[in-house]
Structure formats: structure tokens, C-alpha cells
Design a protein around this motif. Structure first.
Motif, PDB file in Angstrom:
ATOM      1  N   ARG A  11      -1.007  -4.269 -10.445  1.00  0.00           N
ATOM      2  CA  ARG A  11      -1.946  -4.547  -9.361  1.00  0.00           C
ATOM      3  C   ARG A  11      -1.324  -4.046  -8.059  1.00  0.00           C
ATOM      4  O   ARG A  11      -0.114  -4.142  -7.869  1.00  0.00           O
ATOM      5  N   TRP A  12      -2.160  -3.548  -7.175  1.00  0.00           N
ATOM      6  CA  TRP A  12      -1.672  -2.939  -5.948  1.00  0.00           C
ATOM      7  C   TRP A  12      -2.289  -3.584  -4.720  1.00  0.00           C
ATOM      8  O   TRP A  12      -3.384  -4.146  -4.791  1.00  0.00           O
ATOM      9  N   ARG A  13      -1.610  -3.461  -3.614  1.00  0.00           N
ATOM     10  CA  ARG A  13      -2.133  -3.810  -2.300  1.00  0.00           C
ATOM     11  C   ARG A  13      -1.992  -2.560  -1.444  1.00  0.00           C
ATOM     12  O   ARG A  13      -1.038  -1.787  -1.593  1.00  0.00           O
ATOM     13  N   TYR A  14      -2.948  -2.365  -0.555  1.00  0.00           N
ATOM     14  CA  TYR A  14      -2.990  -1.164   0.267  1.00  0.00           C
ATOM     15  C   TYR A  14      -2.856  -1.561   1.732  1.00  0.00           C
ATOM     16  O   TYR A  14      -3.619  -2.386   2.227  1.00  0.00           O
ATOM     17  N   ASP A  53       7.734  -0.276  -4.922  1.00  0.00           N
ATOM     18  CA  ASP A  53       7.095   0.997  -5.280  1.00  0.00           C
ATOM     19  C   ASP A  53       6.157   1.502  -4.182  1.00  0.00           C
ATOM     20  O   ASP A  53       4.975   1.730  -4.426  1.00  0.00           O
ATOM     21  N   ARG A  71       0.617   2.305  -0.408  1.00  0.00           N
ATOM     22  CA  ARG A  71       0.405   1.442  -1.564  1.00  0.00           C
ATOM     23  C   ARG A  71       1.677   0.671  -1.878  1.00  0.00           C
ATOM     24  O   ARG A  71       2.771   1.210  -1.826  1.00  0.00           O
ATOM     25  N   ALA A  72       1.512  -0.620  -2.204  1.00  0.00           N
ATOM     26  CA  ALA A  72       2.643  -1.465  -2.605  1.00  0.00           C
ATOM     27  C   ALA A  72       2.189  -2.347  -3.760  1.00  0.00           C
ATOM     28  O   ALA A  72       0.998  -2.656  -3.883  1.00  0.00           O
ATOM     29  N   ARG A  73       3.115  -2.755  -4.596  1.00  0.00           N
ATOM     30  CA  ARG A  73       2.771  -3.676  -5.689  1.00  0.00           C
ATOM     31  C   ARG A  73       2.335  -5.016  -5.129  1.00  0.00           C
ATOM     32  O   ARG A  73       2.846  -5.460  -4.105  1.00  0.00           O
ATOM     33  N   ARG A  74       1.405  -5.652  -5.819  1.00  0.00           N
ATOM     34  CA  ARG A  74       0.963  -6.984  -5.405  1.00  0.00           C
ATOM     35  C   ARG A  74       2.156  -7.934  -5.462  1.00  0.00           C
ATOM     36  O   ARG A  74       2.959  -7.890  -6.376  1.00  0.00           O
TER      37      ARG A  74
END
Length: 159
Positions: A11-14, A53, A71-74
Motif C-alpha cells: 500500500r502506498w501514500r502519495y 521506498d 510515493r512512500a509506503r503506507r
């Protein structure tokens, strides 16, 4: 090769990042990505940086202003925000940046936090340091070239 099931996919966070530098700053997406990785590695260490990441997905920069989506991992959004806050130069050009917001999708990130109305950029003559000079005007800010560098000023400095 099969894709992972949805519940096992990462899962990602932007993060919407707004950039500002001097008008003559010249760097691209690759330079900004290198600065992001370097900052994350210095702040979080090798393992923390790999876990977060961080990756620059979108990048637009010209004439001293720009936007990016990182972008970064949740679960690592705050570490990513801290790593971005540690960036003070990109490709030897001083830069100021701030995270406008964090979102769960790229589309929501763009719609909520980026693609604001373009700032009107103009050039005019001002008196600065007892000499008449040409200044770059961006909103209520003026960037005055002085001896190979720029001096930041506002309308109030000239009144």
C-alpha cells in the motif's frame, strides 16, 4: 509470473511536494530523486530508507517553481515528510520545499493539492542597493540578481 493477491500488495501514500528556488535554478527529476534518496538515507539509515521506498512519480519544475509527487509506503508517510524537510539543495541549487498534503491515490493527490493556478511571473526595474536592477516578480515576491546570486525581497522592501 502471477500478481500478488490484493491483500498482499504493498500500500502506498502519495505526498504532494511544492518546490521553490531561485529563478536560475536548473535541475530535473533525476536530480530531485537523487536528493530525496540521499536525504532519506542520511535521516533514516539504509534499512529505514529501503523500507520507506521513496520514489518521485511526477515532477514539474521551471523558472524557480515546481511540483512533485513522491510515493512512500503506507505507515512511512511521516518519515518521508521528515526526509523531504531535510532537503535544502538540489544539484547545488538552494531549494525550499514543503509537503502540501498526503493522499492515498495519485489522482486525489493531484486534485486536492497540486495544479493550482499558475503564478504570474513578470520582470521589472527596481532600485536595490543604490542601483537600478531588473527583478523577477513572482506574486508578492521579488528576486533581485546581485553579483552572481539572488536576493529575495517583497514589495514592502522597496517602499
Amino acid at each position: 509470473m502471477k500478481h500478488l493477491p490484493k491483500h498482499l500488495q504493498p500500500r502506498w501514500r502519495y505526498l504532494a511536494v511544492v518546490l521553490e528556488a531561485w529563478p536560475d535554478a536548473d535541475f530535473d527529476r533525476r536530480d530531485f530523486q537523487r536528493s530525496v534518496w540521499f536525504s532519506a538515507q542520511n535521516l533514516l539509515g539504509d534499512a529505514g530508507s529501503a523500507d520507506a521506498d521513496l520514489k518521485v512519480l511526477r515532477f514539474d519544475f521551471s523558472e524557480g517553481t515546481g511540483e512533485a509527487i513522491v510515493r512512500a509506503r503506507r505507515g512511512h508517510a511521516e518519515e518521508a515528510r521528515a526526509a523531504l524537510a531535510c532537503i535544502d539543495e538540489v544539484n547545488r541549487d538552494p531549494v525550499g520545499l514543503f509537503v502540501a498534503g498526503i493522499s492515498g491515490t495519485v489522482r486525489a493527490c493531484e486534485e486536492k493539492y497540486l495544479r493550482r493556478a499558475a503564478e504570474f511571473r513578470d520582470e521589472r526595474k527596481v532600485v536595490f542597493g543604490d542601483a537600478q536592477r531588473s527583478a523577477v516578480v513572482r506574486g508578492n515576491r521579488l528576486d533581485v540578481p546581485t553579483d552572481g546570486a539572488f536576493a529575495g525581497a517583497t514589495e514592502l522592501d522597496f517602499e
